[in-house]
Write an enzyme that holds these catalytic residues in place. Structure first.
Site, PDB file in Angstrom:
ATOM      1  N   SER A  55      -3.107   4.559  -2.437  1.00  0.00           N
ATOM      2  CA  SER A  55      -3.734   3.394  -3.050  1.00  0.00           C
ATOM      3  C   SER A  55      -2.766   2.225  -2.974  1.00  0.00           C
ATOM      4  O   SER A  55      -1.575   2.403  -2.690  1.00  0.00           O
ATOM      5  CB  SER A  55      -4.111   3.699  -4.503  1.00  0.00           C
ATOM      6  OG  SER A  55      -4.655   2.551  -5.138  1.00  0.00           O
ATOM      7  N   HIS A  79       0.874  -1.183   0.000  1.00  0.00           N
ATOM      8  CA  HIS A  79       0.000   0.000   0.000  1.00  0.00           C
ATOM      9  C   HIS A  79       0.901   1.220   0.000  1.00  0.00           C
ATOM     10  O   HIS A  79       1.646   1.469   0.945  1.00  0.00           O
ATOM     11  CB  HIS A  79      -0.916   0.013   1.220  1.00  0.00           C
ATOM     12  CG  HIS A  79      -1.833   1.199   1.252  1.00  0.00           C
ATOM     13  ND1 HIS A  79      -3.078   1.194   0.665  1.00  0.00           N
ATOM     14  CD2 HIS A  79      -1.674   2.443   1.782  1.00  0.00           C
ATOM     15  CE1 HIS A  79      -3.653   2.374   0.832  1.00  0.00           C
ATOM     16  NE2 HIS A  79      -2.821   3.152   1.509  1.00  0.00           N
ATOM     17  N   CYS A  80       0.821   2.012  -1.058  1.00  0.00           N
ATOM     18  CA  CYS A  80       1.690   3.169  -1.218  1.00  0.00           C
ATOM     19  C   CYS A  80       0.969   4.407  -0.699  1.00  0.00           C
ATOM     20  O   CYS A  80      -0.113   4.771  -1.190  1.00  0.00           O
ATOM     21  CB  CYS A  80       2.069   3.352  -2.688  1.00  0.00           C
ATOM     22  SG  CYS A  80       3.171   4.758  -2.973  1.00  0.00           S
ATOM     23  N   VAL A  81       1.569   5.067   0.288  1.00  0.00           N
ATOM     24  CA  VAL A  81       0.950   6.272   0.846  1.00  0.00           C
ATOM     25  C   VAL A  81       1.116   7.461  -0.090  1.00  0.00           C
ATOM     26  O   VAL A  81       0.361   8.438   0.009  1.00  0.00           O
ATOM     27  CB  VAL A  81       1.564   6.594   2.224  1.00  0.00           C
ATOM     28  CG1 VAL A  81       1.235   5.508   3.221  1.00  0.00           C
ATOM     29  CG2 VAL A  81       3.080   6.797   2.130  1.00  0.00           C
TER      30      VAL A  81
END
EC number: 2.3.1.225
Length: 425
Positions: free
Chosen positions: A284, A278-280
């Site tokens: 997303s 999960h990329c901040v």
């Protein structure tokens, strides 16, 4: 006689909202001008602060919820709600950079504290499993603000040509386009493709909870081989003999059988096909459908950032190489314009170094055909092979060789590939 049509009960229509009105969380009409009026929690907090009493944690949370609900901007047909997490970067980033440009020591302190504050906020939201737009707002506003400083402070000095400016602008537009593509559906899983009656309750022994499964599920929780082949068509990694493996592949929250390498994101609250992490920065997940766009966005960002840094240093530190100008540029604090440009250069260097590390890890994981989620699981369970002081973690489960791994990555999201027998776990 013609049948008399029954008149439909007309529901009372709500009065149209003006641009400064909105419906608050209590379902009542409110106004933007009354953003902090009639807030009992805020009044109580001020009273306790004036009397030198400590605030209760629940009071602070209620005040934050009230402020986030009333933070609105005027819009057509009613004011729109603004996520409070996007506001701090818009206010603090220009202030910090301008303060850092006053003196060299202030620049060292501010530019050292900024990454620490960002990491602290990341671990705070990650521990609470909360979604936040802070990092997305910080990234987009950093791009825009660095470009604004470049146009205002660097270009007027006359050492940047029209071609160089056009290349930098095209790189910025390509970054935004790649980020937009990376924020699309990463490959969310849903059980809509299964019939509505496909989830049935399976009776189990006394003392155990009832579980939901697909047709062909027996009392022990295992799936029938023929039913699994017909419904999932070989894409799920269900262990047919072990109920424990069925429990691992069955997501109780999403109520579906996960295919191989799919995981449930605890922040997004949904399962993602071939989830990497999960990329901040894009708020997303990075999964099967957007992993290529994520890598493309990182590569374009690195090229554009290095090019912009080189153009800026060539302008404010003339006749010096790129590496030398970063550490020795005499007279850069003589005027405010060059000091602000030099501070923005160092800020860009810090961000670029962090993104370069993420990009390197992604390239290594793709070369070994492993996702970041699988790397973390292998490190916890001590099942992976660590190389180069832990920089490389090879699980050995999906590794097919360098070329075949990259070939598989290049075809992600294009079509459904039949899973080899050795991938079934």
């Amino acid at each position: 006689m013609k049948p008399v049509k029954k008149k439909k009960t007309e529901e009372p229509e709500l009065e149209p909202l003006c641009c400064c009105e909105y419906i608050d969380r209590n379902g009542e009409k409110n106004h933007v001008a009354a953003c902090l009026c009639d807030c009992q929690d805020l009044d109580e907090g001020c009273d306790r602060w004036l009397t030198c009493q400590s605030l209760r944690p629940e009071t602070c949370e209620r005040i934050t919820d009230t402020i986030s609900d009333r933070l609105r901007i005027p819009w057509l047909r009613g004011a729109k709600k603004v996520n409070i997490s996007i506001v701090p970067p818009l206010v603090l980033l220009p202030v910090f950079l301008h303060v850092a440009s006053w003196h060299f020591l202030l620049g060292v302190v501010v530019l050292t504290s900024l990454p620490m504050l960002a990491l602290w906020y990341y671990y705070l939201t990650h521990r609470r499993k909360e979604q936040t737009l802070f990092f997305l707002s910080l990234g987009l506003f950093s791009l825009g603000y660095m470009y604004y400083v470049f146009l205002r402070e660097v270009v007027p000095q006359g050492r940047v040509g029209p071609t160089q400016l056009a290349l930098l602008t095209c790189g910025l537009l390509l970054i935004l386009l790649a980020l937009y593509r990376a924020k699309k559906n990463p490959g969310y899983l849903s059980n809509d493709k299964f019939p509505s009656n496909s989830q049935i309750e399976c009776p189990v022994k006394k003392g155990q909870e009832k579980t939901k499964g697909f047709p062909g599920t027996d009392a022990s929780g295992s799936l029938n081989n023929r039913t699994l082949k017909d419904d999932v068509r070989g894409s799920s990694r269900v262990g047919l003999d072990s109920p424990a493996k069925v429990k691992e592949d069955w997501c109780a929250k999403c109520q579906l059988v996960r295919p191989a390498r799919a995981w449930h994101c605890r922040i997004c609250g949904i399962c993602v096909r071939r989830m990497d992490h999960h990329c901040v920065w894009i708020n997303s997940c990075v999964g099967e459908s957007n992993h290529q766009a994520f890598i493309l966005a990182l590569s374009i960002f690195l090229l554009t950032s290095v090019y912009g840094i080189s153009l800026t240093l060539n302008t404010i530190c003339r006749d010096r190489s790129l590496f030398t100008a970063l550490f020795y540029c005499p007279g850069v604090y003589a005027n405010y314009s060059s000091a602000l440009s030099f501070t923005c250069v160092w800020y860009s260097v810090i961000i670029t170094a962090g993104m370069a590390y993420i990009f390197l890890i992604q390239l290594i994981n793709i070369s070994y055909n492993v996702t970041e989620r699988e790397v973390q699981q292998a490190l916890r369970q001590k099942t992976g092979r660590r190389l180069l002081c832990g920089l490389i973690v090879d699980t050995g489960q999906y590794n097919r060789g360098f070329l075949r791994n990259w070939l598989q990555f290049s075809t992600l999201g294009t079509h459904t590939v039949h899973t080899p027998a050795e991938d079934i776990v």
